[in-house]
Design an enzyme around this catalytic site. Structure first.
Site, PDB file in Angstrom:
ATOM      1  N   ASP A 439      -6.197   1.998   6.635  1.00  0.00           N
ATOM      2  CA  ASP A 439      -4.901   2.570   6.267  1.00  0.00           C
ATOM      3  C   ASP A 439      -4.335   3.418   7.408  1.00  0.00           C
ATOM      4  O   ASP A 439      -5.061   3.797   8.345  1.00  0.00           O
ATOM      5  CB  ASP A 439      -5.096   3.424   5.001  1.00  0.00           C
ATOM      6  CG  ASP A 439      -3.891   3.387   4.084  1.00  0.00           C
ATOM      7  OD1 ASP A 439      -2.788   3.079   4.569  1.00  0.00           O
ATOM      8  OD2 ASP A 439      -4.056   3.678   2.882  1.00  0.00           O
ATOM      9  N   ASP A 496       3.119  -1.098  -1.130  1.00  0.00           N
ATOM     10  CA  ASP A 496       2.475  -0.345  -2.205  1.00  0.00           C
ATOM     11  C   ASP A 496       3.101  -0.662  -3.547  1.00  0.00           C
ATOM     12  O   ASP A 496       2.662  -0.148  -4.573  1.00  0.00           O
ATOM     13  CB  ASP A 496       2.568   1.163  -1.940  1.00  0.00           C
ATOM     14  CG  ASP A 496       1.394   1.665  -1.118  1.00  0.00           C
ATOM     15  OD1 ASP A 496       0.470   0.868  -0.855  1.00  0.00           O
ATOM     16  OD2 ASP A 496       1.397   2.851  -0.730  1.00  0.00           O
TER      17      ASP A 496
END
Ligand code: DGJ
Length: 692
Positions: A439, A496
């Site tokens: 990430d 997301d």
């Protein structure tokens, strides 16, 4: 005069770049569909010469591979340089020599103390890669260095990509006009906002027809694109690292590779070639033949609240649904109970995991799944042991604004890379892990190309030491999706947003650049955590099944009916992933703007699946036929609706697909199209076709 050409690709994506020089830096005289093998390049160069008139200099400054301000080029220059002390340099390069080998052309130009190399490389996937290298005898400062500059077409529009968190990959269409369209990512990532892609769509081009040219700058650290129409009418396009990204003086600089494509079969020709290039050339698969496994990711199920009993129970359900890889997301290390602490402390949190991750991994393995783990190595929280020990490892000024309560580590420092290499390696050595979700959740405080090179170096070293581990590039969803990062990773987290309605559109537009096999897509919770929408399981599952499939929710929430649907779609995906992940996504020219549709076609065109998503209510009462794409016109296909049970109550007519199969030629399917039943908004029809 001297001329050269480089060719790549076949069929509708065959392209030629032809160049000439009159003594200076070479210029492109043709970039587009393949020219005949016997095209007279000297004549082509002569035909490109322009007239002069009032309001001009007495010669037209060339739009070369590096337009030079030192030669009175009046548009954006391809190089902005100063001495190490800061005095502007205006070199005027002279062409020195060409080196041409199979599929490669290197053109060398020189000026006082400087050497400029433009390298063009034809790849078997049809892409031409373009790179600029600059060497200086004495240290210089580079403010801007463009990859080889190309003339942009005179007709059509500019299509580029814009996005934001949970709304990635939106297409912008802009008409050319005098002046500049400038897009720049100054966030230290290729970015949600202006990812490094552009398509020049010829007049009237659609998904399935017309001409198009496209570029993709393979760099993750922030870039700039300049599309400029000059006062004389010529158009140029430049890509390079973001302005000022080279913060140090030096004697060698180079751009990332700019990937160029041409298509005479519309935007789908561009999409097919980009999909092929990423899948077959750029991504380095640990085991190319290995089927893409069905993922389970626990983020939207438990967030930071890690409890073995809960995760084991969820793993049971995930395995029962058909998952093959279980990914433990953020929250397993340091004292990470929320996003305010612990990034940098890559040690298992013994409060949550007294026996380490072993019990969970053993459970996951017993269920037949492999195990993946989340990291965010480039970042550090001020509240972390790492930051307390090494405050000087932070990138950017001490008084900078934080992002998600975190700072960035300076990856240009060898000791930082070494620390991160060891931290990640130790976890990989202790636990059987076959996947990292990598990430990157904040915007950088400064623009610095050294950070981009540092991340590639770290990923390269980790990949070398752990060649069996796959890596996913995530950056608050799709904040770092480009061919630079995909040379070191194997999957991207597109967004997301697990909201299937948002995903339907995002996936459709991202397919212009990304193949299905790298595009992660998960079945999210019944009520979306990023939009609040409640969507039916069938829609959520089929939309995720368009790409690299997975689940991301607390699977204990499933009703019996939802579980049955999810299981059925999962087993369909597993049965079909082999040809789908190796096939092509063709975006359809839907005559109904409410319908977003694509067809995925096997490499040999022997089978296809049509996904027709009803994004909103249509204007007209009945569905318009959907013309398919990419099939063999003369072949006959047996066509079957896979989810007739999703027909709404109001579907009460004799639509043939609701009650049985149809047998139709590829030609009929592509020209007249397929008539689907009526559909509710936020639903999707899935139709399978097999050549008979
Ligand atoms: C942002 C990612 O995009 C999410 O999927 C999740 O991994 C969180 N970070 C974890 O902090």
């Amino acid at each position: 005069m001297t001329e050269w050409r480089l060719d790549a690709g076949t069929g509708a994506s065959a392209q030629t770049i032809a160049l000439t020089t009159a003594g200076g830096v070479p210029e492109v005289i043709w970039w587009g569909a393949a020219l005949p093998a016997d095209e007279d390049l000297a004549q082509l160069a002569a035909s490109a010469r322009q007239d002069l008139t009032g309001g001009m200099l007495d010669a037209l400054p060339p739009l070369s591979l590096c337009p030079e301000p030192g030669r009175a080029f009046q548009g954006q220059p391809g190089l902005v340089l100063s001495t190490a002390e800061g005095a502007p340099l205006l070199p005027a390069f002279a062409f020195e020599r060409a080196e041409q080998g199979p599929g490669v052309l290197r053109l060398v130009s020189v000026a006082e103390g400087l050497r400029l190399v433009h390298e063009l490389r034809a790849y078997p996937t049809g892409v031409i890669g373009l790179r600029t290298l600059l060497d200086a005898k004495r240290p210089v400062r580079v403010h801007w260095l463009a990859a080889p500059v190309l003339p942009a077409p005179q007709d059509g529009d500019i299509i580029d990509v814009h996005g934001k968190w949970t709304r990635e990959f939106h297409l912008n269409r802009t008409a050319w006009s005098p002046g500049i369209r400038l897009r720049e990512s100054r966030t230290g990532r290729s970015g949600h906002e202006h990812p490094p892609y552009v398509i020049f769509a010829g007049r009237g081009a659609t998904n399935a027809a017309g001409t198009a040219l496209a570029l993709h700058y393979a760099w993750s650290g922030g870039h700039r694109m300049v599309a400029e129409e000059l006062p004389d009418g010529r158009r140029q396009v430049q890509f390079g690292h973001a302005w000022g990204a080279e913060t140090l003086t030096g004697t060698h600089f180079e751009t990332a590779e700019l990937l160029a494509l041409s298509s005479t079969s519309g935007l789908n020709g561009i999409a097919a070639a980009f999909q092929r290039d990423l899948r077959d050339r750029v991504v380095q698969w640990p085991v190319p033949a290995r089927a893409r496994p069905v993922h389970y990711n626990c983020w939207e199920a438990v967030y930071f609240d890690h409890k073995l009993a809960d995760l084991a129970a969820i793993a049971d359900r995930a395995a029962d649904m058909g998952a093959e890889r279980f990914v433990l997301d953020d929250g397993w290390f340091g004292r990470r109970d929320d996003d305010t602490s612990s990034l940098g402390d890559w040690v298992v949190d013994r409060r949550k995991w007294p026996d380490g991750l072993h019990p969970l991994i053993a459970h996951v393995h017993k269920l037949g799944m492999t195990f993946g783990l989340w990291f965010e190595p480039e970042m550090v929280n001020p509240d972390s042991d790492l930051m307390r020990a090494h405050p000087d490892w932070m990138l950017g000024p001490a008084d900078q604004v934080s992002g998600r309560h975190q700072m960035v580590l300076d990856l240009s420092k060898a000791e930082v890379r070494e620390y991160l290499f060891n931290a990640v390696s130790e976890i990989l050595a202790e636990y059987p892990i076959d996947y990292i979700k990598w990430d990157h959740n904040r915007l950088l405080p400064v623009v610095d190309a050294a950070q981009g090179r540092g991340i590639y170096e770290l990923l390269g070293a980790l990949r070398k030491a752990h060649p069996g581990v796959e890596i996913e590039s995530c950056a608050s969803g799709g904040g770092r999706i480009d061919a630079g990062i995909l040379a070191h990773t194997h999957r991207v987290w597109l967004s997301d947003s697990n909201d299937a309605l948002e995903r339907l559109r995002m996936q459709h537009d991202a397919a212009l650049f990304l193949p299905a096999c790298v595009t992660g897509s998960h079945v999210g919770p019944r009520k979306s955590h990023t939009s609040g929408r409640v969507l039916p399981m069938s829609f959520r599952a089929w939309v995720a099944a368009q790409r690299h499939f997975g689940f991301e929710m607390d699977l204990r929430e499933l009703t019996v009916e939802e579980a049955a649907t999810l299981k059925a779609v999962t087993s369909w995906w597993k049965a079909n992933r082999g040809w789908m992940m190796a096939g092509m996504i063709h975006r359809l020219d839907s005559d109904d703007p409410a319908v977003i549709a694509e067809v995925q076609v096997a490499q040999d065109a022997g089978r296809f699946v049509l996904f027709a998503g009803q994004a909103e209510t249509s204007t007209q009462i009945l569905p318009r036929p959907l013309r398919l794409s990419g099939l063999e016109p003369g072949a006959t296909y047996r066509v079957r609706l896979l989810n007739a049970e999703d027909a709404p109550r109001q579907s009460r007519g004799p639509n043939a697909l609701k009650s049985g199969e149809l047998t139709l030629s590829g030609g009929a399917l592509m020209q007249r199209g397929l008539q689907l039943p009526v559909a509710w908004p936020a639903s999707i029809w899935v139709v399978e076709g097999i050549r008979v």
